[in-house]
Design an enzyme around this catalytic site. Structure first.
Site: not given
Length: 376
Positions: A117-119
């Site tokens: 999850m790199e948001s």
């Protein structure tokens, strides 16, 4: 024969601790199986852990890309509320459970399970680069007048610091909830899986500006990592990144980047989660480049990880570079040549010496991803 091994190490004064160092394969070479280029036997021969039949996801290793409904503003698109404070936790957890069930299938899955999850980053100040949008919109949520004032005068450090401090109060609590509730759910239903988030812990050492490079993580980042101890205590498998850049970096600086990060991983594990297993991600290409890591840089990276008491490494690669038979053959040759030499060298006791901070640029010609076309 154990005593001979330890005697050899003592006589030559080298580090010979018999710690396990496991290499995992997170490269979509299942695409190559369809192109009649099989990596299965090669990976097995090199003792690189991979999934049965060359599958990208399987019994040994699975990566899940943003499973659930994570609030995001990636690619300039506002999805699922955009920011953590605007997301819907109930819907996210429902979708998360559904997505993981589809991916893992088996409730008894016991392999590595990486959530990518790199948001956004849970530390508000660390949302830089394209993530600056989270700052700007949260500034406006806090105080539109001050946000507009800062937009017109971004050199006002006092105002900037005030906005970051107050906006962090809005952003960080829900960000923590999303991360913590997600790991709590997946660990509840898939108890045997070795869960962890990709990317954490962060370090941000060896910045782009050559005159501002330091091997150690910045003091403020260490302090922020300490305050994020709740995250490092919540799961026992860490998957940070030690990708290195070649352009405008010397080989010494590339080594310092890896060593500085490993030092921080060691510190955080010792302070907050001594049972954590750490498998940093290593890319076989230089960051922002199509050039393969030289033998020297691949060896340096893996040696620093091993001597830094990391539990292993995850080799990563992108699907976009493995769409043609010739591209698959090119990577196969690299693994069978350069990577084989490095991995076999790591097993030799005489090579188990800590990196001393000096190195020499390779004299070999640079090797790039093959720009090729298959049979017409």
């Amino acid at each position: 024969m154990n005593w001979i091994f330890h005697l050899f190490c003592a006589v030559y004064g080298i580090f010979c601790e018999e710690n396990s160092f496991t290499i995992y394969w997170n490269v979509p070479t299942h695409q190559c199986e369809k192109l009649n280029v099989s990596f299965i036997s090669l990976l097995k021969e090199l003792n690189i852990v991979h999934n049965k039949d060359g599958n990208f996801s399987g019994e040994s290793f699975t990566i899940l890309y943003s499973p659930g409904l994570w609030p995001s503003m990636e690619h300039k698109n506002i999805t699922n509320g955009g920011m953590p404070q605007c997301g819907n936790m109930t819907l996210h957890l429902e979708k998360l459970e559904k997505d993981v069930k589809e991916k893992l299938k088996d409730d008894g899955y016991s392999g590595l399970a990486v959530i990518d999850m790199e948001s956004w980053r849970p530390v508000f100040r660390q949302n830089t680069g394209w993530m600056i949008k989270y700052r700007e919109l949260t500034f406006e949520q806090y105080n539109k007048t001050l946000a507009e004032e800062y937009k017109n005068n971004t050199t006002n450090d006092k105002l900037r610091n005030r906005l970051i401090k107050e906006s962090a109060e809005i952003f960080e609590a829900p960000a923590k909830d999303f991360l913590m509730n997600s790991t709590e759910l997946v660990k509840k239903y898939w108890k045997d899986a070795k869960w962890g988030y990709y990317g954490f812990p962060y370090c941000f050492n060896m910045g782009v500006a050559a005159n501002a490079r330091n091997e150690s993580c910045p003091k403020i980042v260490k302090e922020e990592n300490n305050k994020t101890e709740w995250l490092f205590k919540s799961y026992d498998y860490w998957f940070p990144s030690v990708y290195i850049t070649k352009v405008n970096f010397t080989c010494e600086e590339r080594g310092q980047l890896v060593r500085g990060r490993v030092t921080e991983y060691q510190r955080l594990r010792k302070e907050f989660n001594p049972k954590a297993k750490i498998y940093p991600y290593v890319w076989f290409l230089y960051n922002l480049s199509n050039e393969y890591l030289s033998k020297e840089d691949l060896e340096m990276s893996l040696k620093i990880l091993k001597m830094g008491k990391m539990d292993g490494a995850v080799i990563w690669g992108s699907s976009k570079n493995l769409t043609k038979e010739c591209e698959c053959k090119d990577l196969y040759d690299y693994v069978n040549g350069t990577m084989r030499t490095v991995l076999e060298g790591l097993k030799k006791p005489e090579n188990n010496v800590k990196w001393n901070g000096s190195c020499q640029e390779t004299s070999d010609a640079a090797r790039y991803l093959k720009n090729c076309t298959d049979k017409q």
